[in-house]
Design an enzyme around this catalytic site. Structure first.
Site, PDB file in Angstrom:
ATOM      1  N   TYR A 269     -12.278 -31.300-106.222  1.00 54.37           N
ATOM      2  CA  TYR A 269     -10.406 -31.386-105.836  1.00 54.37           C
ATOM      3  C   TYR A 269     -10.311 -30.262-104.959  1.00 54.37           C
ATOM      4  CZ  TYR A 269      -8.863 -34.758-109.346  1.00 54.37           C
ATOM      5  OH  TYR A 269      -8.383 -35.891-110.580  1.00 54.37           O
TER       6      TYR A 269
ATOM      7  N   ARG B 187       3.751  -8.233-135.876  1.00 54.74           N
ATOM      8  CA  ARG B 187       3.413  -9.878-135.692  1.00 54.74           C
ATOM      9  C   ARG B 187       3.864 -10.856-137.096  1.00 54.74           C
ATOM     10  NH1 ARG B 187      -1.799 -12.469-135.240  1.00 54.74           N
ATOM     11  NH2 ARG B 187      -2.234 -11.655-137.026  1.00 54.74           N
TER      12      ARG B 187
ATOM     13  N   MET C 238     -10.015 -32.009-115.464  1.00 57.44           N
ATOM     14  CA  MET C 238      -9.976 -32.834-116.869  1.00 57.44           C
ATOM     15  C   MET C 238     -11.605 -33.173-117.476  1.00 57.44           C
ATOM     16  SD  MET C 238      -7.446 -35.338-118.434  1.00 57.44           S
ATOM     17  CE  MET C 238      -5.897 -34.305-117.374  1.00 57.44           C
TER      18      MET C 238
ATOM     19  N   LYS D  18      -9.447 -20.674-140.570  1.00 52.22           N
ATOM     20  CA  LYS D  18      -8.062 -21.206-139.964  1.00 52.22           C
ATOM     21  C   LYS D  18      -8.455 -22.213-138.850  1.00 52.22           C
ATOM     22  CE  LYS D  18      -7.707 -16.898-137.697  1.00 52.22           C
ATOM     23  NZ  LYS D  18      -5.980 -15.895-137.659  1.00 52.22           N
TER      24      LYS D  18
END
Ligand SMILES: *Cc1c(COP(=O)(O)O)cnc(C)c1O
Length: 373
Positions: free
Chosen positions: A267, A153, A315, A58
């Site tokens: 940053y 679940r 990013m 998956k």
């Protein structure tokens, strides 16, 4: 204007700047399909002759390319593949052609009937609603059943199963399965508790059963039944501690600079150079799945030499301290022999599954081996 020109204009140190022949881009993800096959065989060898080992592919084969992964495993002898959703099953059918069984954990969802019927996918029915949908829409088409034995679940609750078991059994289900919540922790009593519930609900029915994913395979033969369905262990992740490493991720160094003591990095200037520091900027960031939580925690590697991330992961870029390297390398590795998927996950406070399935689409994916030329 070429990059050499740009470099001069911006006044960068030419000896320490990205190599002109280096293609721009966001790194190379190398996937060793021979290691993947080795892991599948090693997990297969842990169960007896009466147990078949399937493969869970998956989420695009845990981020590594479901078609290539499934073809390599099919060539090695895997005959059943599990995916989460019907669309993923369609992609696997496209890669493998007719023959192998493709089973869908999320079952028969509204809107999936044509895909399931046309492509011969086998839904694991999770509720009476799904069962009704399947029996009405595709009465002659194969199915399995998922029972919830305590994870809360997915799957039929025990009472739901009791209500429909007779009807389901009359239709010859291919498989009855359930999923363990704590199989990565062998000493957790939830494992034995779920095993007992599973046996109570399914003993003596004469239908093939499956309870074990990777963790369950490692819990031993009581958990194996007729079919196991490992995922993460195939891709080299914990809890399969003996797995061979499947992925390597190399990130290009696109710029370097020399910092003076006191210079700030990234940053918000969260890292301040305590000494003269050579800093490399590599082309990848949190948009590529290298989580911001790795800031100041993880390393990149030049062979065996660890180079710490300095400042915040941004990013598209990560800044790395290469002061201790003899020269600036063309690339640095963030997944490699020296730093496994789980080691990197630990640095980011997460699990290997999340690292793999977050690997971004900007990487060039290179598949090695797998019996393909
Ligand atoms: C993802 C999944 C698996 C595979 O689990 P791993 O821990 O990756 O081996 C097996 N069964 C179900 C129901 C799953 O959702």
């Amino acid at each position: 204007m070429g990059r050499a020109g740009a470099r001069l204009i911006f006044g960068l140190d030419p000896c320490r700047t990205a190599l002109d022949n280096q293609p721009m881009g966001t790194g190379t993800l190398t996937i060793d399909l021979d290691a993947l096959v080795e892991n599948w065989r090693a997990l297969d060898a842990k169960s007896g002759a009466g147990t078949e080992t399937a493969a869970t592919v998956k989420a695009d084969g845990y981020g590594l390319g479901a078609a290539r992964v499934a073809r390599a495993l099919a060539r090695a002898g895997a005959r059943r593949f599990f995916v989460a959703q019907a669309e993923e099953g369609a992609a696997i059918r496209d890669a493998l052609g007719r023959g192998p069984e493709i089973m869908i954990y999320s079952g028969h969802m509204a809107g999936d009937t044509d895909m399931i019927g046309d492509l011969d996918l086998i839904p694991m029915l999770n509720s009476i609603e799904q069962m009704t949908r399947h029996m009405e829409a595709l009465p002659d088409s194969a199915f399995g059943v998922q029972i919830d034995t305590g994870m809360s679940r997915l799957g039929m609750a025990p009472a739901e199963w009791a209500a429909v078991a007779e009807l389901v059994l009359a239709k010859n289900p291919r498989l009855i399965m359930s999923h363990l919540a704590s199989a990565d922790t062998p000493e957790d009593p939830q494992n034995a508790a779920q095993l007992e519930v599973f046996k109570d609900l399914t003993d003596g029915l004469g239908v093939p059963r499956s309870l074990a994913a990777t963790g369950g395979v490692l819990l031993g033969p009581d958990y194996h039944f007729e079919l196991t369905r490992p995922g993460i262990g195939l891709y080299g992740g914990m809890p399969f501690a003996d797995a061979s490493q499947v992925v390597k991720l190399s990130l290009p160094v696109i710029q370097t600079r020399t910092l003076k003591p006191g210079d700030k990095v990234g940053y918000n200037g969260t890292w301040i150079a305590p000494r003269e520091t050579v800093l490399a900027t590599v082309s990848a960031g949190y948009a590529d799945g290298l989580l911001r939580a790795m800031s100041g925690q993880a390393y990149l590697f030049n062979d065996d030499t660890a180079c710490p991330i300095r400042g915040r992961v941004s990013m598209d870029l990560i800044t790395v301290d290469i002061t201790d390297l003899p020269r600036a390398p063309e690339s640095l590795d963030i997944l490699c022999a020296a730093q496994s998927v789980d080691a990197l996950a630990g640095a980011a406070g997460t699990i290997g599954y999340e690292i793999l399935t977050s690997l971004g689409q900007r990487y060039a994916r290179r598949h090695l081996g797998g019996g393909v030329s």
